[in-house]
Design a protein around this motif. Structure first.
Motif, PDB file in Angstrom:
ATOM      1  N   TYR A   1      68.439  30.897  52.044  1.00  0.00           N
ATOM      2  CA  TYR A   1      67.926  32.099  52.705  1.00  0.00           C
ATOM      3  C   TYR A   1      66.834  32.756  51.857  1.00  0.00           C
ATOM      4  N   VAL A   2      67.100  32.920  50.576  1.00  0.00           N
ATOM      5  CA  VAL A   2      66.149  33.595  49.691  1.00  0.00           C
ATOM      6  C   VAL A   2      64.859  32.788  49.565  1.00  0.00           C
ATOM      7  N   ILE A   3      64.953  31.473  49.471  1.00  0.00           N
ATOM      8  CA  ILE A   3      63.746  30.646  49.349  1.00  0.00           C
ATOM      9  C   ILE A   3      62.891  30.759  50.602  1.00  0.00           C
ATOM     10  N   VAL A   4      63.509  30.656  51.773  1.00  0.00           N
ATOM     11  CA  VAL A   4      62.746  30.753  53.027  1.00  0.00           C
ATOM     12  C   VAL A   4      62.124  32.134  53.173  1.00  0.00           C
ATOM     13  N   MET A   5      62.866  33.180  52.853  1.00  0.00           N
ATOM     14  CA  MET A   5      62.321  34.529  52.978  1.00  0.00           C
ATOM     15  C   MET A   5      61.229  34.788  51.928  1.00  0.00           C
TER      16      MET A   5
END
Length: 182
Positions: A103-107
């Motif tokens: 989630y953090v990488i995509v965001m």
């Protein structure tokens, strides 16, 4: 959307430190406070300074793109900091769930592209405006499906459906569906 984004990150960061009700209450208070400050600042810029934040009337409005660049810079910095901590010696302070890091990488990538496009639009680049609008449309249309795939797809596995199929086949073998209904 910002409230949901902040709530997800805050809730997952406080995963094991408090009871569920206490964690949700604190998460919603922090998210509400941050979104309220963001809303207040945007209202001040729109009504106080006359900056057209949500209108694409004039691409050359530096105030508009300055505000959006600052907004996206803060979000990108927050996600970048979480990624930095993940790859540092303080890694044990973060939740061990791989879905959280996905989630953090995509965001992080999404907000970095938005930041880049705001910067291009701020220097009167037509491609920057097009890229910004594309990323905003993709963000708003794909965010909830992304949340489902990242966090909820494992919860709603097909094992339940396979179990129902097994019960049906057992009932069929036992003759429950062979009755004459005439």
């Amino acid at each position: 959307m910002l409230f949901l984004e902040i709530s997800i990150v805050a809730f997952l960061l406080k995963e094991n430190y408090a009871s569920c009700l206490e964690t949700l209450a604190r998460t919603f208070m922090v998210s509400g406070l941050l979104v309220g400050v963001d809303l207040l600042l945007k209202a001040i810029f729109i009504f106080g300074f006359g900056v057209p934040l949500f209108l694409d009337v004039e691409i050359a409005d530096r105030g508009k793109w300055g505000v959006w660049c600052t907004n996206k810079l803060l979000l990108t910095a927050a996600y970048g900091y979480i990624l930095f901590v993940h790859f540092s010696k303080w890694r044990d302070k973060l939740p061990p769930r791989p879905a959280f890091y996905n989630y953090v990488i995509v965001m992080f990538v999404t907000t970095a592209v938005m930041l880049f496009s705001c910067g291009l639009a701020g220097i009167r680049g037509g491609f920057g405006l097009w890229l910004y609008n594309l990323t905003v449309v993709c963000y708003h249309s794909l965010y909830l499906p992304f949340l489902y795939v990242t966090f909820l797809a494992d919860f709603f596995k097909e094992e339940d459906w396979l179990l129902d199929s097994a019960y049906y086949s057992e009932m069929k073998d036992a003759g429950f569906f062979d009755a004459d209904w005439e």
